[in-house]
Motif scaffolding. Sequence first.
Motif, PDB file in Angstrom:
ATOM      1  N   LEU A 118       0.832  -1.211   0.000  1.00 27.26           N
ATOM      2  CA  LEU A 118       0.000   0.000   0.000  1.00 27.26           C
ATOM      3  C   LEU A 118       0.867   1.262   0.000  1.00 27.26           C
ATOM      4  O   LEU A 118       0.571   2.237  -0.693  1.00 27.26           O
ATOM      5  CB  LEU A 118      -0.939  -0.018   1.209  1.00 27.26           C
ATOM      6  N   LEU A 119       1.962   1.219   0.738  1.00 22.36           N
ATOM      7  CA  LEU A 119       2.889   2.357   0.731  1.00 22.36           C
ATOM      8  C   LEU A 119       3.559   2.501  -0.635  1.00 22.36           C
ATOM      9  O   LEU A 119       3.680   3.619  -1.164  1.00 22.36           O
ATOM     10  CB  LEU A 119       3.961   2.172   1.821  1.00 22.36           C
ATOM     11  N   GLY A 120       3.964   1.382  -1.215  1.00 21.65           N
ATOM     12  CA  GLY A 120       4.579   1.413  -2.546  1.00 21.65           C
ATOM     13  C   GLY A 120       3.623   1.964  -3.586  1.00 21.65           C
ATOM     14  O   GLY A 120       4.001   2.790  -4.433  1.00 21.65           O
TER      15      GLY A 120
ATOM     16  N   SER B 222       1.085   3.979  -3.032  1.00 22.52           N
ATOM     17  CA  SER B 222       0.884   5.403  -2.764  1.00 22.52           C
ATOM     18  C   SER B 222       2.026   6.226  -3.369  1.00 22.52           C
ATOM     19  O   SER B 222       1.795   7.199  -4.095  1.00 22.52           O
ATOM     20  CB  SER B 222       0.810   5.637  -1.248  1.00 22.52           C
TER      21      SER B 222
END
Lengths: 140, 140
Positions: free
Chosen positions: A50-52, A54
Amino acid sequence: GVNYMMKKILYETEAINQDGLNGQSYVKNGLKVAVSNPREKTLGTNPEQLLGLSLCTCMNATLQAIENEQGLKHTSEVRVSVTLIKGSTGLEFLVKARIHIPDVALSTAQKLVNLAKSRCPVSKLLSNSSNYDIEVVKDY
Amino acid sequence: GVNYMMKKILYETEAINQDGLNGQSYVKNGLKVAVSNPREKTLGTNPEQLLGLSLCTCMNATLQAIENEQGLKHTSEVRVSVTLIKGSTGLEFLVKARIHIPDVALSTAQKLVNLAKSRCPVSKLLSNSSNYDIEVVKDY
């Protein structure tokens, strides 16, 4: 604490997790994702992905705007690897963005990426971490 | 640059965006999401929501582990608001995590959250940013 009153708010959203590592996370009236431990063979996404997602979206949207401003065709691509490691402070994420802009020379790509780094909100949030790195690549 | 060689890698993933702000972002053999400009009425998620989902999942997974270590039932909930503002450095995200642990006193909740802050990898990445804030709340 941040003084919201002095700022112009353009958009606001809220994400919620009740389940912990295995279950779901969601945005009210928005995206709902199954989440699971990335070290187990269960289906679902995880904080790393999810961070990647984003960062790669934010950085490439910023690059697209810069390409557009400069009269360039949009050709940039951003790949973000997120690596879970056992580091000096316990579990840590290493975040590395690799950026390829096929339509321009590498030196031009580097200038566009430097500009994008200074503008992309997600990149700015991570910029004080020594675990965050950006590289311009000739190809993947 | 980070020296990967010295670290123990536990998991690695890569997220990709080619389309920019409107289109899709994806993980190879994993989650694929439609993305769009949050300020337009198009369907899709965005960097704000994806960052919020990453942080709320990571923080609550960390809290769940801490509850478990301390023999407590898992009751924590994490809500992360991400606000897009026009700030002093251009577009910025304000990230605020609000944490509620109904099963324990507020003072205990604050201690558990302090521990989670020091462990959660996403929180550690953001911890040097003045745009990031964590609050323990009595209720939402």
